[in-house]
Design a protein around this motif. Sequence first.
Motif, PDB file in Angstrom:
ATOM      1  N   PRO A  14       0.594  -0.912   0.228  1.00 23.33           N
ATOM      2  CA  PRO A  14      -0.193  -0.069   0.016  1.00 23.33           C
ATOM      3  C   PRO A  14       0.591   1.164   0.148  1.00 23.33           C
ATOM      4  N   ALA A  15       0.379   2.395  -0.313  1.00 27.52           N
ATOM      5  CA  ALA A  15       0.849   3.257  -0.675  1.00 27.52           C
ATOM      6  C   ALA A  15       1.586   4.119   0.734  1.00 27.52           C
ATOM      7  N   ASP A  16       0.950   4.005   2.020  1.00 27.00           N
ATOM      8  CA  ASP A  16       1.097   5.180   3.177  1.00 27.00           C
ATOM      9  C   ASP A  16       0.661   3.866   3.993  1.00 27.00           C
ATOM     10  N   GLY A  17       1.121   2.659   3.935  1.00 20.94           N
ATOM     11  CA  GLY A  17       1.175   1.390   5.017  1.00 20.94           C
ATOM     12  C   GLY A  17       1.917   0.583   5.204  1.00 20.94           C
ATOM     13  N   PRO A  18       1.643  -0.498   6.205  1.00 19.10           N
ATOM     14  CA  PRO A  18       2.471  -1.726   6.437  1.00 19.10           C
ATOM     15  C   PRO A  18       3.142  -2.499   4.837  1.00 19.10           C
ATOM     16  N   LEU A  19       3.057  -3.600   5.369  1.00 16.72           N
ATOM     17  CA  LEU A  19       4.110  -4.438   3.461  1.00 16.72           C
ATOM     18  C   LEU A  19       2.575  -5.281   4.252  1.00 16.72           C
ATOM     19  N   LEU A  20       1.563  -5.569   3.819  1.00 20.06           N
ATOM     20  CA  LEU A  20       0.951  -7.519   3.998  1.00 20.06           C
ATOM     21  C   LEU A  20       0.862  -8.265   2.745  1.00 20.06           C
ATOM     22  N   VAL A  21       0.918  -9.192   3.761  1.00 16.77           N
ATOM     23  CA  VAL A  21       1.881 -10.404   3.264  1.00 16.77           C
ATOM     24  C   VAL A  21       0.518 -11.644   4.413  1.00 16.77           C
ATOM     25  N   ARG A  22       0.415 -12.548   2.692  1.00 13.03           N
ATOM     26  CA  ARG A  22      -0.827 -13.539   2.779  1.00 13.03           C
ATOM     27  C   ARG A  22       0.046 -14.048   3.672  1.00 13.03           C
ATOM     28  N   GLY A  23      -0.286 -15.421   5.203  1.00  7.31           N
ATOM     29  CA  GLY A  23       0.359 -15.931   5.928  1.00  7.31           C
ATOM     30  C   GLY A  23       0.559 -17.313   5.214  1.00  7.31           C
ATOM     31  N   PRO A  24       0.815 -18.370   6.922  1.00  7.10           N
ATOM     32  CA  PRO A  24       2.082 -17.803   7.569  1.00  7.10           C
ATOM     33  C   PRO A  24       3.114 -17.566   7.775  1.00  7.10           C
ATOM     34  N   VAL A  25       4.128 -16.374   8.265  1.00  7.85           N
ATOM     35  CA  VAL A  25       5.072 -15.926   8.046  1.00  7.85           C
ATOM     36  C   VAL A  25       6.352 -16.014   9.299  1.00  7.85           C
ATOM     37  N   GLU A  26       7.713 -15.658   8.197  1.00  7.45           N
ATOM     38  CA  GLU A  26       8.506 -16.209   9.086  1.00  7.45           C
ATOM     39  C   GLU A  26       9.663 -15.264   8.393  1.00  7.45           C
ATOM     40  N   THR A  36       7.860 -15.024  13.934  1.00  3.66           N
ATOM     41  CA  THR A  36       6.725 -15.441  13.562  1.00  3.66           C
ATOM     42  C   THR A  36       5.401 -14.890  14.054  1.00  3.66           C
ATOM     43  N   SER A  37       3.981 -15.399  12.762  1.00  4.76           N
ATOM     44  CA  SER A  37       3.018 -15.146  12.853  1.00  4.76           C
ATOM     45  C   SER A  37       2.427 -16.501  11.773  1.00  4.76           C
ATOM     46  N   ASP A  38       0.733 -17.067  12.501  1.00  4.68           N
ATOM     47  CA  ASP A  38       0.565 -17.458  11.417  1.00  4.68           C
ATOM     48  C   ASP A  38      -0.925 -17.530  11.387  1.00  4.68           C
ATOM     49  N   ARG A  39      -1.010 -15.764  11.366  1.00  5.92           N
ATOM     50  CA  ARG A  39      -1.887 -15.180  10.801  1.00  5.92           C
ATOM     51  C   ARG A  39      -2.564 -14.941   9.551  1.00  5.92           C
ATOM     52  N   PHE A  40      -3.675 -15.412   8.874  1.00  2.63           N
ATOM     53  CA  PHE A  40      -3.985 -15.584   7.349  1.00  2.63           C
ATOM     54  C   PHE A  40      -3.370 -13.968   6.175  1.00  2.63           C
ATOM     55  N   VAL A  41      -3.081 -12.973   7.128  1.00  2.00           N
ATOM     56  CA  VAL A  41      -2.594 -11.954   6.246  1.00  2.00           C
ATOM     57  C   VAL A  41      -2.202 -11.110   7.925  1.00  2.00           C
ATOM     58  N   VAL A  42      -0.994 -10.785   7.276  1.00  2.00           N
ATOM     59  CA  VAL A  42       0.509 -10.134   8.368  1.00  2.00           C
ATOM     60  C   VAL A  42       0.736  -8.931   8.224  1.00  2.00           C
ATOM     61  N   ALA A  43       0.702  -7.988   8.242  1.00  2.00           N
ATOM     62  CA  ALA A  43       0.736  -6.446   7.945  1.00  2.00           C
ATOM     63  C   ALA A  43       2.726  -6.322   9.097  1.00  2.00           C
ATOM     64  N   VAL A  44       3.475  -6.361   7.513  1.00  2.00           N
ATOM     65  CA  VAL A  44       4.273  -6.210   8.750  1.00  2.00           C
ATOM     66  C   VAL A  44       5.619  -4.912   7.980  1.00  2.00           C
ATOM     67  N   CYS A  45       5.013  -4.150   9.620  1.00  2.00           N
ATOM     68  CA  CYS A  45       6.403  -2.884   9.272  1.00  2.00           C
ATOM     69  C   CYS A  45       6.943  -2.400   8.824  1.00  2.00           C
ATOM     70  N   THR A  46       6.469  -1.384   7.952  1.00  2.00           N
ATOM     71  CA  THR A  46       8.450  -0.602   7.216  1.00  2.00           C
ATOM     72  C   THR A  46       8.246   1.068   7.612  1.00  2.00           C
ATOM     73  N   CYS A  47       7.873   1.384   8.170  1.00  2.00           N
ATOM     74  CA  CYS A  47       7.818   2.681   9.127  1.00  2.00           C
ATOM     75  C   CYS A  47       9.025   2.551  10.594  1.00  2.00           C
ATOM     76  N   ARG A  48       9.499   1.953  10.806  1.00  2.00           N
ATOM     77  CA  ARG A  48       9.830   1.201  12.243  1.00  2.00           C
ATOM     78  C   ARG A  48       9.257   2.044  13.483  1.00  2.00           C
ATOM     79  N   ARG A  49       8.119   2.416  13.043  1.00  2.00           N
ATOM     80  CA  ARG A  49       7.287   3.374  14.511  1.00  2.00           C
ATOM     81  C   ARG A  49       6.481   1.986  15.511  1.00  2.00           C
ATOM     82  N   SER A  50       6.252   0.597  14.982  1.00  2.00           N
ATOM     83  CA  SER A  50       5.449   0.747  15.515  1.00  2.00           C
ATOM     84  C   SER A  50       6.502  -0.365  16.772  1.00  2.00           C
ATOM     85  N   ARG A  51       5.149  -0.550  18.252  1.00  2.00           N
ATOM     86  CA  ARG A  51       5.809  -0.567  19.560  1.00  2.00           C
ATOM     87  C   ARG A  51       6.019  -2.051  19.149  1.00  2.00           C
TER      88      ARG A  51
END
Length: 73
Positions: A14-26, A36-51
């Motif tokens: 997406p233009a302004d947001g996280p990288l969305l990856v079809r899960g599960p992911v490592e 690791t996450s076993d969610r169906f879709v995982v939002a990976v932070c690209t701005c590095r502000r996430s806690r």
Amino acid sequence: MPGDPDRICRLTLPADGPLLVRGPVEVTLDDGTVATSDRFVVAVCTCRRSRTYPWCDTSHRRRTRPARKADRP
């Protein structure tokens, strides 16, 4: 991977947001740790502000953009 649709890794950029990856992911981080996450879709932070990095917690939404010159009085 060719010819096997179950093995295709789908990413959404997406233009302004996280990288969305079809899960599960490592995700392997800079320091070598693995998240690791076993969610169906995982939002990976690209701005590095996430806690909860590397996962997105929508911290990017709290930041406002500076007004453009055309928008200023």
